[in-house]
Write a protein that holds these residues in place. Sequence first.
Motif, mmCIF file in Angstrom:
data_model
loop_
_atom_site.group_PDB
_atom_site.id
_atom_site.type_symbol
_atom_site.label_atom_id
_atom_site.label_comp_id
_atom_site.label_asym_id
_atom_site.label_seq_id
_atom_site.Cartn_x
_atom_site.Cartn_y
_atom_site.Cartn_z
ATOM 1 N N TYR A 134 0.822 -1.216 0.000
ATOM 2 C CA TYR A 134 0.000 0.000 0.000
ATOM 3 C C TYR A 134 0.853 1.262 0.000
ATOM 4 O O TYR A 134 0.353 2.351 -0.323
ATOM 5 N N LYS A 135 2.153 1.139 0.335
ATOM 6 C CA LYS A 135 3.032 2.313 0.410
ATOM 7 C C LYS A 135 3.135 3.046 -0.932
ATOM 8 O O LYS A 135 3.602 4.187 -0.989
ATOM 9 N N ASN A 158 9.028 -1.179 3.334
ATOM 10 C CA ASN A 158 8.388 -1.048 2.034
ATOM 11 C C ASN A 158 8.311 0.362 1.479
ATOM 12 O O ASN A 158 8.096 0.532 0.283
ATOM 13 N N PRO A 198 -3.100 -3.186 10.236
ATOM 14 C CA PRO A 198 -1.862 -3.333 10.999
ATOM 15 C C PRO A 198 -1.338 -1.950 11.400
ATOM 16 O O PRO A 198 -1.496 -1.000 10.639
ATOM 17 N N VAL A 199 -0.727 -1.867 12.571
ATOM 18 C CA VAL A 199 -0.163 -0.586 13.004
ATOM 19 C C VAL A 199 1.354 -0.696 13.115
ATOM 20 O O VAL A 199 1.858 -1.527 13.866
ATOM 21 N N GLY A 201 1.473 4.137 12.462
ATOM 22 C CA GLY A 201 0.144 4.658 12.767
ATOM 23 C C GLY A 201 -0.480 5.491 11.653
ATOM 24 O O GLY A 201 -1.638 5.905 11.746
ATOM 25 N N GLY A 202 0.259 5.716 10.579
ATOM 26 C CA GLY A 202 -0.240 6.562 9.498
ATOM 27 C C GLY A 202 -1.346 5.923 8.678
ATOM 28 O O GLY A 202 -2.278 6.593 8.244
ATOM 29 N N LEU A 203 -1.245 4.628 8.472
ATOM 30 C CA LEU A 203 -2.277 3.942 7.693
ATOM 31 C C LEU A 203 -3.618 4.011 8.418
ATOM 32 O O LEU A 203 -4.633 4.401 7.843
ATOM 33 N N ILE A 254 6.357 -3.845 10.407
ATOM 34 C CA ILE A 254 5.578 -3.011 11.346
ATOM 35 C C ILE A 254 6.199 -3.011 12.743
ATOM 36 O O ILE A 254 5.585 -2.507 13.687
ATOM 37 N N GLU A 290 2.757 -10.777 2.962
ATOM 38 C CA GLU A 290 3.880 -10.824 3.905
ATOM 39 C C GLU A 290 3.279 -10.881 5.314
ATOM 40 O O GLU A 290 2.112 -10.528 5.511
ATOM 41 N N SER A 299 3.531 -8.972 7.948
ATOM 42 C CA SER A 299 2.925 -7.694 8.375
ATOM 43 C C SER A 299 1.622 -7.428 7.647
ATOM 44 O O SER A 299 0.712 -6.805 8.184
ATOM 45 N N GLY A 300 1.552 -7.904 6.410
ATOM 46 C CA GLY A 300 0.368 -7.668 5.602
ATOM 47 C C GLY A 300 -0.811 -8.505 6.031
ATOM 48 O O GLY A 300 -1.961 -8.145 5.791
ATOM 49 N N THR A 319 -1.760 -5.492 3.611
ATOM 50 C CA THR A 319 -0.969 -4.330 3.217
ATOM 51 C C THR A 319 0.214 -4.610 2.296
ATOM 52 O O THR A 319 0.679 -3.712 1.603
ATOM 53 N N GLY A 320 0.730 -5.865 2.319
ATOM 54 C CA GLY A 320 1.934 -6.096 1.511
ATOM 55 C C GLY A 320 2.068 -7.513 0.983
ATOM 56 O O GLY A 320 1.577 -8.479 1.588
#
Length: 395
Positions: free
Chosen positions: A96-97, A123, A223-224, A227-229, A287, A333, A335-336, A363-364
Amino acid sequence: MKLRCAECKKSYSIETGYYTCPGCDGRLEVIYDKNSEIKKESIYPGIWKYISHLPVKGKEVISLDEGNTPLLKVNRKEPEGNFLVKCETVNITGTYKDRPASVGVTKAKELGARGVIVASDGNSAPAVAAYAARAGMECLVLMPQKTPSVRYRQAAAFGARILLIDGTINDCIDLSGQICNSTGFHNCSTTTTFNPYQIEANKTIAYEIFEGMNEVPDWISVPVGGGGLLSGVVMGFKELINSNKIEKLPKILAVQASECAPFVKAFNEEKPISRWNGNCETKAITIALPYPPDGKMAMGYLKETDGFAISVQDEEIINAVDNLSSYNGILAEPSGAVSYAGALKAFRKNIIKPGQSSVSIITGTGLKSMEVFEGLDKKLYHFSNDLEEILEKLK
Ligand SMILES: *Cc1c(COP(=O)(O)O)cnc(C)c1O
């Protein structure tokens, strides 16, 4: 559209291009006209179809057609539960980055930056490097020395120069700010105190979820890391409320790995977030931030949605990875997949109730973390080049 300091509340024109408050060095927020409609302008590529709610002047956007990711219903072994996933794995660099990188590099270009710089141990470096390549801009990447080679090679392949720093990710982030101050490079690290623009891109995930379902799900699990997402997703739903498209916010489920869970700990103890004391050794490496730089803001947003925070063990994360790949064809992944692991756990604990819908943001991609699947090598079968033998054994 204007900029406003979250600390001293002073406002500035968006044209100034400030990255932090020139008065007090505070974090800046982008403020849109209340009630301004989120309209889709399909002539623009990727997330830029929502250009009216992204903080740039328009015209020249740097896009690799990020966003528009699949929203899929999950096939599960057990029938109960209404689980969906938003597959950010298909973005061009695999996570998502790409959304924030697209906004960050577009903004830097618009402001005439000499180049961009990004501190990352995961990422965001490859994402920013890809968009910088697309924009024809120089890119410097700061990573801790122990970063897995797959991640710096991906960024290097896009022409970025990689500075491997003998320090932590937090050191890299600090250095990125200092280097920017003296070089004319713009900071594309995903922390709002360095770059107030990029987080705006995360809102587009909320817009897309709403469009895909034509309603608001009961829960969204996220996922945190920094915290921006989480914050960006809630900002997006709040704007949907302001433009009268929806009436209520989804509850947010914030998820972290048990081995590195400063945000969840603070939520459980109802205390301010403090630096995690453990060693942060988890498979969810991208993360595993001991201190989430945007955590305080994210906590505010989480509470606003009446949400919940939960941590998951590595075993649960790997189960979620496996569940997504083996039964759904989605390679994530660790974290994703943390978001999905958290949703399953919250469902078992009756936090997500039967009948409620949940969307987990995956997310990834797993392609950068194939070591996770090494255990599957036991599923290899060796044969001689002999059809009869193969057919016999396949029986
Ligand atoms: C960056 C990242 C996150 C977390 O996003 P934050 O904004 O840092 O909380 C989650 N998953 C993956 C794969 C990431 O790269």
